[in-house]
Design a protein around this motif. Sequence first.
Motif, PDB file in Angstrom:
ATOM      1  N   THR A  54      -9.289   4.209  -2.504  1.00 12.77           N
ATOM      2  CA  THR A  54      -9.552   3.662  -1.169  1.00 12.77           C
ATOM      3  C   THR A  54     -10.251   2.316  -1.309  1.00 12.77           C
ATOM      4  OG1 THR A  54      -9.759   5.872  -0.206  1.00 12.77           O
ATOM      5  CG2 THR A  54     -10.705   4.058   1.035  1.00 12.77           C
ATOM      6  N   VAL A 109      -8.012   1.139   3.544  1.00 11.95           N
ATOM      7  CA  VAL A 109      -6.699   1.479   3.000  1.00 11.95           C
ATOM      8  C   VAL A 109      -6.849   2.570   1.955  1.00 11.95           C
ATOM      9  CG1 VAL A 109      -4.704   0.631   1.716  1.00 11.95           C
ATOM     10  CG2 VAL A 109      -5.823  -0.848   3.406  1.00 11.95           C
ATOM     11  N   LEU A 127      -1.569  -5.315  -2.613  1.00 13.06           N
ATOM     12  CA  LEU A 127      -2.171  -5.371  -1.281  1.00 13.06           C
ATOM     13  C   LEU A 127      -3.219  -6.477  -1.192  1.00 13.06           C
ATOM     14  CD1 LEU A 127      -2.557  -1.566  -0.432  1.00 13.06           C
ATOM     15  CD2 LEU A 127      -0.783  -3.161   0.329  1.00 13.06           C
ATOM     16  N   LYS A 185       0.258  -5.037   8.233  1.00 13.28           N
ATOM     17  CA  LYS A 185      -0.018  -3.736   7.602  1.00 13.28           C
ATOM     18  C   LYS A 185       1.273  -2.931   7.440  1.00 13.28           C
ATOM     19  CE  LYS A 185      -3.354  -2.257  10.346  1.00 13.28           C
ATOM     20  NZ  LYS A 185      -3.648  -3.433  11.195  1.00 13.28           N
ATOM     21  N   ALA A 221       2.720  -1.750   3.890  1.00 15.80           N
ATOM     22  CA  ALA A 221       3.065  -0.351   3.598  1.00 15.80           C
ATOM     23  C   ALA A 221       4.438  -0.271   2.949  1.00 15.80           C
ATOM     24  CB  ALA A 221       3.017   0.473   4.875  1.00 15.80           C
ATOM     25  N   ASP A 265      -2.305   5.428   3.848  1.00 22.81           N
ATOM     26  CA  ASP A 265      -2.915   5.214   5.158  1.00 22.81           C
ATOM     27  C   ASP A 265      -3.522   3.819   5.173  1.00 22.81           C
ATOM     28  OD1 ASP A 265      -4.372   5.127   7.490  1.00 22.81           O
ATOM     29  OD2 ASP A 265      -5.287   7.096   7.252  1.00 22.81           O
ATOM     30  N   LEU A 266      -2.890   2.912   5.896  1.00 26.90           N
ATOM     31  CA  LEU A 266      -3.386   1.548   6.031  1.00 26.90           C
ATOM     32  C   LEU A 266      -3.972   1.392   7.424  1.00 26.90           C
ATOM     33  CD1 LEU A 266      -0.992   1.452   3.843  1.00 26.90           C
ATOM     34  CD2 LEU A 266      -1.051  -1.014   4.208  1.00 26.90           C
TER      35      LEU A 266
END
Length: 335
Positions: free
Chosen positions: A29, A37, A57, A172, A176, A194-195
């Motif tokens: 995370t 994220v 990212l 985002k 993803a 999970d963004l």
Amino acid sequence: MKYAKIAAGILVLILLFFSFSKPGSHSETEFLMDTVVSVTAYGPHAKSSVKLVFERLRELDKKFNAHRVDSEISKINNAPANKAISVDPEVCNLLKTALKFSEDSDGAFDVTMLPISNLWGFTSETPKRPDEKELAAVLLKSGRHHLTLDENTCSITKAIDGLQIDLGAVAKGYAAEEAIRLLKEQGIRHAYLDLGGNIAVMGGKPMNVWESLFTGKKARPFRIGLQQPDAPRGTVMETVSLSDGYVVTSGDYERYFEEDGKRYHHILNPKTGYPADTQLKSVTVVSDNGTEADMLSTALFVLGADRMEHLQDRCKAIYTVDNRMNFKTVKPLTE
């Protein structure tokens, strides 16, 4: 006593079997793109693959984040009018996608709303309703028609000073997609990302050997909880079962403030500059395209239940919650 020892031995073997047959996973995370994220991958190369995802990212954050002074978007935002600004091809392509979708949504989605959002102060410690004259003046400096994109030179030209871009409602979703692409390249078959509420899943959640023997399957769909508006985070209103795809929610409960007894949220109507007033609390979109799902959730929230029909075919499923907390399946998920 003899049988008790045998039974105990069998129990130990069963427990060992379960522990060793569980599919390995790795999760990390990080705070990126102005949100938290989390990435979980399953398989023997999960750890190294997740680290590669976060490297990618961070790269995208540096390109797309309007709140970073060193980003490609800030370079555009700080430029004067009528000057072509060369940008990274990836930024050019994503901006092209966003501008085209803005047309398709009749302006319900617009990437030029940053000055108006700043005027409301939604990301500040003291948000407030802006003066109407000031808002009207800033609204004149927004709109996709004030942007010219030259694909051949990967350059952006603004027709007026003061126009600023924010790709927060699309970046985002794109990120993803890029994360899933990279995981696939590394041989990962199962993942959950999970963004900041933009959910991406791949391959379903793998089962252990014991479960596979009983079910005849290697994985089960991930169960994705849909947040109940105005309830503590993690309060699930409904769930979506999905093995592959993207689930994105736009709601009025993430960023808002109250003034003189009225609530103002951060999802702005590009035509008025005010928070979209469509009697909706949230819109959730399921799609095979992460970039589009991100834009669709915003546009559908702005359009409202009565005007979203022309975009429904671009979604695998749509769920809404109205101001009375009524949950509605606008378009059911069929897999």
